[in-house]
Design an enzyme around this catalytic site. Structure first.
Site, mmCIF file in Angstrom:
data_model
loop_
_atom_site.group_PDB
_atom_site.id
_atom_site.type_symbol
_atom_site.label_atom_id
_atom_site.label_comp_id
_atom_site.label_asym_id
_atom_site.label_seq_id
_atom_site.Cartn_x
_atom_site.Cartn_y
_atom_site.Cartn_z
ATOM 1 N N GLU A 1 0.828 -1.212 0.000
ATOM 2 C CA GLU A 1 0.000 0.000 0.000
ATOM 3 C C GLU A 1 0.864 1.264 0.000
ATOM 4 O O GLU A 1 2.073 1.214 0.250
ATOM 5 C CB GLU A 1 -0.931 0.019 1.217
ATOM 6 C CG GLU A 1 -0.204 0.088 2.549
ATOM 7 C CD GLU A 1 -1.035 0.739 3.660
ATOM 8 O OE1 GLU A 1 -1.577 1.846 3.451
ATOM 9 O OE2 GLU A 1 -1.119 0.149 4.754
ATOM 10 N N LYS B 1 -3.533 -1.949 15.878
ATOM 11 C CA LYS B 1 -2.973 -1.073 16.918
ATOM 12 C C LYS B 1 -3.910 -0.924 18.097
ATOM 13 O O LYS B 1 -5.125 -0.907 17.929
ATOM 14 C CB LYS B 1 -2.781 0.320 16.333
ATOM 15 C CG LYS B 1 -1.533 0.491 15.567
ATOM 16 C CD LYS B 1 -1.041 1.933 15.707
ATOM 17 C CE LYS B 1 0.228 2.070 14.938
ATOM 18 N NZ LYS B 1 -0.059 2.057 13.488
HETATM 19 N N1 PSU Z 1 -2.410 1.631 10.627
HETATM 20 C C1 PSU Z 1 -1.087 1.808 10.723
HETATM 21 N N2 PSU Z 1 -0.428 2.495 9.767
HETATM 22 C C2 PSU Z 1 -1.078 3.018 8.691
HETATM 23 C C3 PSU Z 1 -2.490 2.813 8.590
HETATM 24 C C4 PSU Z 1 -3.104 2.121 9.573
HETATM 25 O O1 PSU Z 1 -0.485 1.341 11.661
HETATM 26 O O2 PSU Z 1 -0.439 3.664 7.845
HETATM 27 C C5 PSU Z 1 -3.215 3.340 7.397
HETATM 28 C C6 PSU Z 1 -3.526 2.199 6.414
HETATM 29 O O3 PSU Z 1 -3.413 2.681 5.100
HETATM 30 C C7 PSU Z 1 -4.969 1.871 6.731
HETATM 31 C C8 PSU Z 1 -5.508 3.250 7.048
HETATM 32 O O4 PSU Z 1 -5.663 1.272 5.656
HETATM 33 O O5 PSU Z 1 -4.473 3.868 7.799
HETATM 34 C C9 PSU Z 1 -6.789 3.189 7.832
HETATM 35 O O6 PSU Z 1 -7.305 4.468 7.940
HETATM 36 P P1 PSU Z 1 -8.794 4.667 8.494
HETATM 37 O O7 PSU Z 1 -8.724 4.264 9.926
HETATM 38 O O8 PSU Z 1 -9.082 6.115 8.289
HETATM 39 O O9 PSU Z 1 -9.675 3.777 7.657
#
Ligand code: PSU
Ligand code: MN
Length: 307
Positions: A25, A159
């Site tokens: 990604e 996390k």
């Molecule tokens: N968790 C991490 N690092 C990240 C992300 C999540 O530890 O970079 C990023 C990923 O791209 C994940 C996105 O798909 O954040 C999720 O964002 P949201 O919670 O807004 O859907």
């Protein structure tokens, strides 16, 4: 070939030769880590995948195309450009039709990988159900995507800024299997244990590949979470990460951070509050996942061949 897809020369050659390909990604580059560690991580992770006998395909949106495989110059652009949009499922038509620069989340990367015929995707951590979701409704689109899009996602768990128990409940409801490797416990990204178990422990890439292909052969569409704990030497102390997480969450609430800003805000604050030590852990776990993902992508080909 799909009208919106643009393969790099390296990925096009890998497809022609029937080699194992691993999707990566780009939100993690543009919004998950600071420069220059982000671009260094991106290049090193690609090289780990090559060294393990597979081909990396980092995915992003540029000039009206979904790029499957990026050049070092394109990685640098994603790592430095303030214009790179965080692109999830709902944002894809906008960045493509407006020819904007887009960094894909887990959800969007899964969509693009499936379009490109790539079934294994490596990342750091997936999004999940946020703490307080009962009132905020903040549930990452990554979870819906896992429910519907047939890609295996190798990650280091979820996390502890998120509600890990509710995230696992959500995945169960949507029939998304959560597999662990090397241990029963579902990892919590910075630490090896979350206090919750994964659904199934499958230690080898061959077993994981057999599981994934059995699911899809049954017509059970959708993703699989392959959780790989951070190596013990790179993990963070549990008490420290708990304290810092609580502080970052409080600040997000005080500052009324909402929507797609929540996750990047928390990641950046945790990094500041740990004086960069969380970043070192983050980079180490992505590299560890790259090794597991390359092995899995190769095993997927081997398993197909013997059927
Ligand atoms: N968790 C991490 N690092 C990240 C992300 C999540 O530890 O970079 C990023 C990923 O791209 C994940 C996105 O798909 O954040 C999720 O964002 P949201 O919670 O807004 O859907
Ligand atoms: Mn959200």
């Amino acid at each position: 070939m799909h009208q919106f897809l643009l393969y790099s020369a390296e990925v096009a050659a890998a497809r022609a030769a029937g080699k194992a390909i691993v999707a990566l990604e780009s939100t993690i580059i543009s919004h998950g880590m600071p420069y220059p560690q982000n671009v260094r991580m991106a290049n090193e992770v690609e090289q780990i995948i090559r060294d393990a006998g597979a081909v990396p395909a980092t995915i992003a949106v540029m000039d009206g195309k979904i790029c499957i495989g990026l050049s070092p110059r394109q990685l640098e652009l994603l790592a430095t450009s303030p214009d790179a949009m965080k692109v999830s499922r709902r944002d894809l038509p906008y960045v493509l039709s407006q020819s904007k620069l887009g960094a894909t989340t887990v959800a969007a990367t899964m969509i693009c990988a499936e379009l490109a015929g790539i079934s294994v995707f490596v990342t750091g951590g997936i999004g999940g159900v946020h703490r307080g979701a009962a009132t905020s409704f903040d549930i990452s689109a990554d979870l819906q995507e896992l429910a519907r899009t047939s890609v295996a996602v190798v990650c280091a768990g979820v996390k502890s800024i998120l509600d890990i128990g509710l995230t696992l409940e959500y995945l169960e409801t949507h029939g998304v299997p959560v597999v662990s490797m090397g241990q029963r416990g579902f990892p919590a990204f910075f630490t090896r244990e979350s206090g919750y178990n994964a659904d199934f422990q499958l230690d080898t890439a061959a077993e994981q590949a057999a599981f994934i292909q059995t699911k899809w052969q049954l017509g059970l569409k959708g993703g699989i979470v392959i959780s790989n704990p951070v190596p013990a030497v790179d993990a963070m102390p549990q008490v420290e990460i708990d304290m810092i997480t609580a502080q970052a969450l409080q600040e997000a609430a005080d500052d009324a951070i909402a929507g797609k800003q929540v996750t990047p805000f928390l990641l950046a604050r945790i990094k500041q509050l740990t004086e960069g030590r969380s970043l070192a852990t983050n980079i180490a776990l992505v590299k560890n996942n790259a090794r597991a993902g390359a092995a899995l992508a190769r095993a997927m080909l081997d398993h197909k061949a013997i059927q």
